[in-house]
Enzyme design. Structure first.
Site, PDB file in Angstrom:
ATOM      1  N   HIS A 193       1.098   5.247   6.536  1.00  0.00           N
ATOM      2  CA  HIS A 193       0.939   5.877   5.219  1.00  0.00           C
ATOM      3  C   HIS A 193       1.198   7.381   5.326  1.00  0.00           C
ATOM      4  O   HIS A 193       1.428   7.903   6.415  1.00  0.00           O
ATOM      5  CB  HIS A 193      -0.469   5.598   4.683  1.00  0.00           C
ATOM      6  CG  HIS A 193      -0.689   4.136   4.505  1.00  0.00           C
ATOM      7  ND1 HIS A 193      -1.381   3.370   5.399  1.00  0.00           N
ATOM      8  CD2 HIS A 193      -0.253   3.312   3.551  1.00  0.00           C
ATOM      9  CE1 HIS A 193      -1.363   2.117   4.998  1.00  0.00           C
ATOM     10  NE2 HIS A 193      -0.681   2.053   3.879  1.00  0.00           N
ATOM     11  N   ASP A 218      -3.154   6.184  11.899  1.00  0.00           N
ATOM     12  CA  ASP A 218      -2.354   5.655  10.792  1.00  0.00           C
ATOM     13  C   ASP A 218      -1.048   6.450  10.733  1.00  0.00           C
ATOM     14  O   ASP A 218      -1.012   7.568  10.216  1.00  0.00           O
ATOM     15  CB  ASP A 218      -3.118   5.776   9.468  1.00  0.00           C
ATOM     16  CG  ASP A 218      -2.303   5.273   8.275  1.00  0.00           C
ATOM     17  OD1 ASP A 218      -1.132   4.873   8.484  1.00  0.00           O
ATOM     18  OD2 ASP A 218      -2.829   5.274   7.151  1.00  0.00           O
ATOM     19  N   SER A 248       0.807  -1.222   0.000  1.00  0.00           N
ATOM     20  CA  SER A 248       0.000   0.000   0.000  1.00  0.00           C
ATOM     21  C   SER A 248       0.836   1.265   0.000  1.00  0.00           C
ATOM     22  O   SER A 248       0.333   2.330  -0.296  1.00  0.00           O
ATOM     23  CB  SER A 248      -0.897   0.011   1.220  1.00  0.00           C
ATOM     24  OG  SER A 248      -0.103  -0.093   2.357  1.00  0.00           O
TER      25      SER A 248
END
Ligand SMILES: *[C@@H]1O[C@H](CO)[C@@H](O)[C@H](O)[C@H]1NC(C)=O
Ligand SMILES: *[C@@H]1O[C@H](CO)[C@@H](O)[C@H](O)[C@H]1NC(C)=O
Ligand SMILES: *[C@@H]1O[C@H](CO)[C@@H](O)[C@H](O)[C@H]1NC(C)=O
Ligand SMILES: *[C@@H]1O[C@H](CO)[C@@H](O)[C@H](O)[C@H]1NC(C)=O
Ligand SMILES: *[C@@H]1O[C@H](CO)[C@@H](O)[C@H](O)[C@H]1NC(C)=O
Length: 416
Positions: free
Chosen positions: A394, A391, A150
């Site tokens: 990312h 998160d 990702s």
């Protein structure tokens, strides 16, 4: 990566208690890795990875890979600092129509905006700002693919936002799970792709009692055919991975079980995740070297992208609330750099052993200084039932990950 339902299901299915318990019997570092891996599993269901070697080695190899020309003869693009740049980002969440919900930090309430007002300044030279027209001219008539988890996807999304300031791309292809995607820029006949691969090598997830276990059997000597089959026709490949190795995995070569990582079985050797990393990159790069139908253009390996949890881990209230970068030497560890250098060693090996062109995008150092660049709580965690989880893996769009594409532009210009 998408933070859609399949991922949140993974999250709920995931046996996090087991991980936590296993973790306690390991060193803190390994525990940290395991925890990170789970986190990434969830978010990345879309994913990424590491190892430790001396810093000097890393510097040497990165210099090698940039092949500087005339004026920037000695300049290593990957060693430098973040400096204030009030010009800010080339795009906003309004001007980029393809911005993914999970990276749209502004939309999810991130109020501080200064974190986009920095640019990467290599110690010995200037890194030119990304220019969509310049980039499209460099890649005219070519196909470029990001291959990996990702975070590979995150860089593709950044490039898409940057390029779309000049030309609206055509959405050409999307598979059912939105893991393989193709965009096309007609003016320069440029094709941009992303190929999903958790491990780069062949892997099967174990099914235990009828449900996916989050435990994988990995064939370290067999490339994942899902991306490998698509490689012919790709001129520029940007390969990355690491985070998915921070979990319970079983390693095979020649079909024989060699051992495992983050495991606890009497009759299987715990080899640690670092056993797998060099082998996996060797397998992927060897496949590219040996592939007769594949283009001879250029393969870049993008090194490890660090996460920045503070005050806990992802599932114990860990967060990333900083609003400005750190300076060189202030953040990060040899451990993070080391994961990058394992990857770089394999690039050097591939160069020696084959005839194809290889390079690196060594982002580890730069990103160690950007604890402020992650979504933190500002992603769609509520929508997918993960309210309260940060998160810190990312990167926000716009944000510091856009610099990876400044670097990509510079490397392609030199190499191309
Ligand atoms: C903004 O960009 C212009 C042109 O690229 C440059 O000359 C100027 O120095 C930049 N401003 C800042 C504050 O960096
Ligand atoms: C963009 O971010 C701002 C906050 O910076 C937010 O108010 C706005 O809703 C966002 N717009 C879109 C289209 O996501
Ligand atoms: C686009 O590029 C491909 C690959 O170089 C080439 O085969 C094709 O003819 C090009 N198409 C156009 C319309 O220029
Ligand atoms: C599978 O299910 C059985 C019966 O419910 C249970 O006893 C067993 O512990 C489960 N195995 C695993 C690995 O969860
Ligand atoms: C290890 O032991 C378990 C339980 O006794 C068994 O199910 C498994 O097949 C064994 N694995 C190997 C590689 O021998």
């Amino acid at each position: 990566m998408k933070f859609s339902h399949p991922i949140s299901e993974n999250f709920h299915n995931y046996k996090k208690e087991r991980y936590m318990n296993t973790g306690r019997s390991f060193s803190f570092l390994l525990w940290l890795l395991a925890v990170l891996s789970i986190f990434i599993f969830i978010f990345l269901s879309i994913p990424n990875p590491f190892t430790v070697t001396p810093q000097e080695h890393l510097t040497q190899s990165t210099t090698l890979s940039t092949k500087p020309e005339k004026d920037d003869e000695k300049c290593d693009l990957f060693v430098g600092n973040w400096i204030p740049d009030l010009n800010g980002s080339l795009y906003t969440n309004w001007s980029c129509s393809t911005i993914p919900n999970s990276k749209n930090c502004g939309k999810h309430g991130r109020k501080d905006v200064d974190f986009v007002n920095w640019r990467w300044k290599p110690d010995g030279c200037e890194l030119p700002r990304f220019e969509p027209k310049t980039f499209l001219r460099i890649v005219q008539g070519k196909t470029l693919a990001f291959i990996g988890d990702s975070i590979a996807r995150n860089q593709m999304e950044s490039l898409l936002c940057l390029l779309s300031q000049d030309e609206t791309p055509t959405d050409m292809y999307k598979d059912a799970e939105d893991r393989f995607r193709t965009w096309y820029f007609p003016s320069q006949n440029f094709t941009l792709m992303v190929f999903w691969s958790k491990f780069l090598v062949a892997a099967e997830e174990r099914v235990i009692n009828g449900s996916l276990s989050g435990i994988f059997d990995l064939h370290l000597d067999k490339v994942d055919e899902k991306w490998a089959n698509k490689l012919p026709g790709v001129d520029y490949a940007i390969i990355s991975d690491v985070h998915w190795f921070f979990r319970e995995n079983y390693y095979y070569e020649g079909g024989n079980l060699l051992g495992c990582a983050f495991c606890n079985e009497e009759n299987v050797t715990d080899l640690g995740f670092r056993f797998a990393l060099p082998r996996v990159f060797r397998t992927a790069l060897k496949y590219i070297n040996d592939c007769k139908e594949c283009s001879r253009e250029l393969t870049l390996l993008r090194t490890f992208s660090p996460a920045h949890f503070e005050n806990g881990e992802w599932n114990t209230g860990g967060n990333c609330k900083r609003t400005s970068p750190r300076t060189q030497g202030e953040g990060g560890t040899q451990w993070e750099l080391g994961l990058g250098s394992i990857q770089i060693e394999e690039v050097e090996r591939a160069r020696k052993e084959g005839h194809k062109r290889f390079g690196v995008l060594e982002v580890t150092r730069a990103m160690m200084m950007r604890p402020d660049g992650h979504p933190g709580l500002h992603w769609n965690n509520e929508e997918i039932g993960m309210k309260g989880f940060s998160d810190c893996v990312h990167w926000c769009l716009p944000g510091p990950i856009d610099a990876w594409n400044d670097l990509l532009q510079a490397v392609l210009k030199k190499e191309g």
